[in-house]
Design a protein around this motif. Sequence first.
Motif, PDB file in Angstrom:
ATOM      1  N   UNK A   1       3.839 -21.501 -88.514  1.00 57.37           N
ATOM      2  CA  UNK A   1       2.764 -20.648 -87.984  1.00 57.37           C
ATOM      3  C   UNK A   1       1.400 -20.848 -88.870  1.00 57.37           C
ATOM      4  N   UNK A   2       0.450 -20.658 -88.297  1.00 58.54           N
ATOM      5  CA  UNK A   2      -0.731 -20.639 -88.745  1.00 58.54           C
ATOM      6  C   UNK A   2      -1.317 -19.100 -89.208  1.00 58.54           C
ATOM      7  N   UNK A   3      -1.721 -19.142 -90.338  1.00 59.69           N
ATOM      8  CA  UNK A   3      -2.143 -17.641 -90.948  1.00 59.69           C
ATOM      9  C   UNK A   3      -3.701 -17.828 -91.257  1.00 59.69           C
ATOM     10  N   UNK A   4      -4.481 -17.015 -90.627  1.00 58.61           N
ATOM     11  CA  UNK A   4      -5.874 -17.078 -90.810  1.00 58.61           C
ATOM     12  C   UNK A   4      -6.112 -15.778 -91.561  1.00 58.61           C
ATOM     13  N   UNK A   5      -6.894 -15.595 -92.644  1.00 59.28           N
ATOM     14  CA  UNK A   5      -7.189 -14.528 -93.376  1.00 59.28           C
ATOM     15  C   UNK A   5      -8.578 -14.493 -93.558  1.00 59.28           C
ATOM     16  N   UNK A   6      -9.336 -13.439 -92.962  1.00 63.67           N
ATOM     17  CA  UNK A   6     -10.826 -13.180 -93.550  1.00 63.67           C
ATOM     18  C   UNK A   6     -11.033 -12.279 -94.523  1.00 63.67           C
ATOM     19  N   UNK A   7     -12.066 -12.638 -95.555  1.00 62.87           N
ATOM     20  CA  UNK A   7     -12.205 -11.750 -96.414  1.00 62.87           C
ATOM     21  C   UNK A   7     -13.515 -11.106 -96.311  1.00 62.87           C
TER      22      UNK A   7
ATOM     23  N   UNK B   1     -10.755 -17.619 -83.397  1.00 64.27           N
ATOM     24  CA  UNK B   1      -9.436 -17.860 -83.664  1.00 64.27           C
ATOM     25  C   UNK B   1      -8.713 -16.476 -83.281  1.00 64.27           C
ATOM     26  N   UNK B   2      -9.467 -15.595 -83.187  1.00 69.15           N
ATOM     27  CA  UNK B   2      -8.780 -14.423 -82.327  1.00 69.15           C
ATOM     28  C   UNK B   2      -8.555 -14.606 -80.930  1.00 69.15           C
ATOM     29  N   UNK B   3      -9.411 -15.473 -80.214  1.00 70.79           N
ATOM     30  CA  UNK B   3      -9.142 -16.056 -78.910  1.00 70.79           C
ATOM     31  C   UNK B   3      -7.762 -16.898 -78.688  1.00 70.79           C
ATOM     32  N   UNK B   4      -7.721 -17.722 -79.882  1.00 76.96           N
ATOM     33  CA  UNK B   4      -6.515 -18.443 -79.853  1.00 76.96           C
ATOM     34  C   UNK B   4      -5.432 -17.721 -80.045  1.00 76.96           C
ATOM     35  N   UNK B   5      -5.239 -16.543 -80.979  1.00 77.01           N
ATOM     36  CA  UNK B   5      -4.253 -15.725 -81.044  1.00 77.01           C
ATOM     37  C   UNK B   5      -3.741 -15.012 -79.560  1.00 77.01           C
ATOM     38  N   UNK B   6      -4.895 -14.621 -78.925  1.00 77.61           N
ATOM     39  CA  UNK B   6      -4.694 -13.899 -77.676  1.00 77.61           C
ATOM     40  C   UNK B   6      -4.194 -14.831 -76.478  1.00 77.61           C
ATOM     41  N   UNK B   7      -4.398 -16.024 -76.707  1.00 78.65           N
ATOM     42  CA  UNK B   7      -3.734 -16.956 -75.646  1.00 78.65           C
ATOM     43  C   UNK B   7      -2.281 -17.285 -76.185  1.00 78.65           C
ATOM     44  N   UNK B   8      -2.095 -17.538 -77.425  1.00 78.26           N
ATOM     45  CA  UNK B   8      -0.735 -17.820 -78.005  1.00 78.26           C
ATOM     46  C   UNK B   8       0.286 -16.860 -78.738  1.00 78.26           C
TER      47      UNK B   8
ATOM     48  N   UNK C   1       1.686 -14.181 -81.505  1.00 76.62           N
ATOM     49  CA  UNK C   1       2.408 -14.187 -82.770  1.00 76.62           C
ATOM     50  C   UNK C   1       3.518 -15.492 -83.171  1.00 76.62           C
ATOM     51  N   UNK C   2       3.676 -16.251 -81.979  1.00 71.71           N
ATOM     52  CA  UNK C   2       4.494 -17.320 -82.267  1.00 71.71           C
ATOM     53  C   UNK C   2       3.969 -18.406 -83.013  1.00 71.71           C
ATOM     54  N   UNK C   3       2.474 -18.844 -82.995  1.00 71.33           N
ATOM     55  CA  UNK C   3       1.858 -19.789 -83.428  1.00 71.33           C
ATOM     56  C   UNK C   3       0.710 -19.534 -84.606  1.00 71.33           C
ATOM     57  N   UNK C   4       0.170 -18.404 -84.372  1.00 68.78           N
ATOM     58  CA  UNK C   4      -0.881 -17.973 -85.248  1.00 68.78           C
ATOM     59  C   UNK C   4      -1.228 -16.417 -85.536  1.00 68.78           C
ATOM     60  N   UNK C   5      -1.437 -16.137 -86.708  1.00 69.30           N
ATOM     61  CA  UNK C   5      -1.715 -14.437 -87.028  1.00 69.30           C
ATOM     62  C   UNK C   5      -3.055 -14.651 -87.570  1.00 69.30           C
ATOM     63  N   UNK C   6      -3.886 -13.447 -87.588  1.00 68.75           N
ATOM     64  CA  UNK C   6      -5.219 -13.201 -87.968  1.00 68.75           C
ATOM     65  C   UNK C   6      -5.008 -11.899 -88.582  1.00 68.75           C
TER      66      UNK C   6
END
Length: 107
Positions: free
Chosen positions: A1-7, A88-95, A97-102
Amino acid sequence: MIKACFYLKDGKYFGFQVSGHAGYAEAGKDIVCSAVSALTINTVNALEELTSDSVIVETEEAGDIKAKILGNISPESETLIKALRIGLCNIYEEYEDDYIKVFFKEV
């Protein structure tokens, strides 16, 4: 899973970290990883080429990347980081929790 964290600091975006692999498909055919990588690398390149902000970029052999703006954050840098967030949020909306979390982290 990809994890993206914004600071964020005082409500302003000043950096991000993207790590992991989506696992959507085998290496070289994973469209989720490809999309995330393209957005992330483009954002780093744009921060370095289109702003005068001091950007620190750290990369790992596994493809993980971390970028932070040092000092004052220009409106241009914040806009570029927000644009990455939107992508990245658009990708999350499409795919989902299985593949990306923001995530968002106020520091």
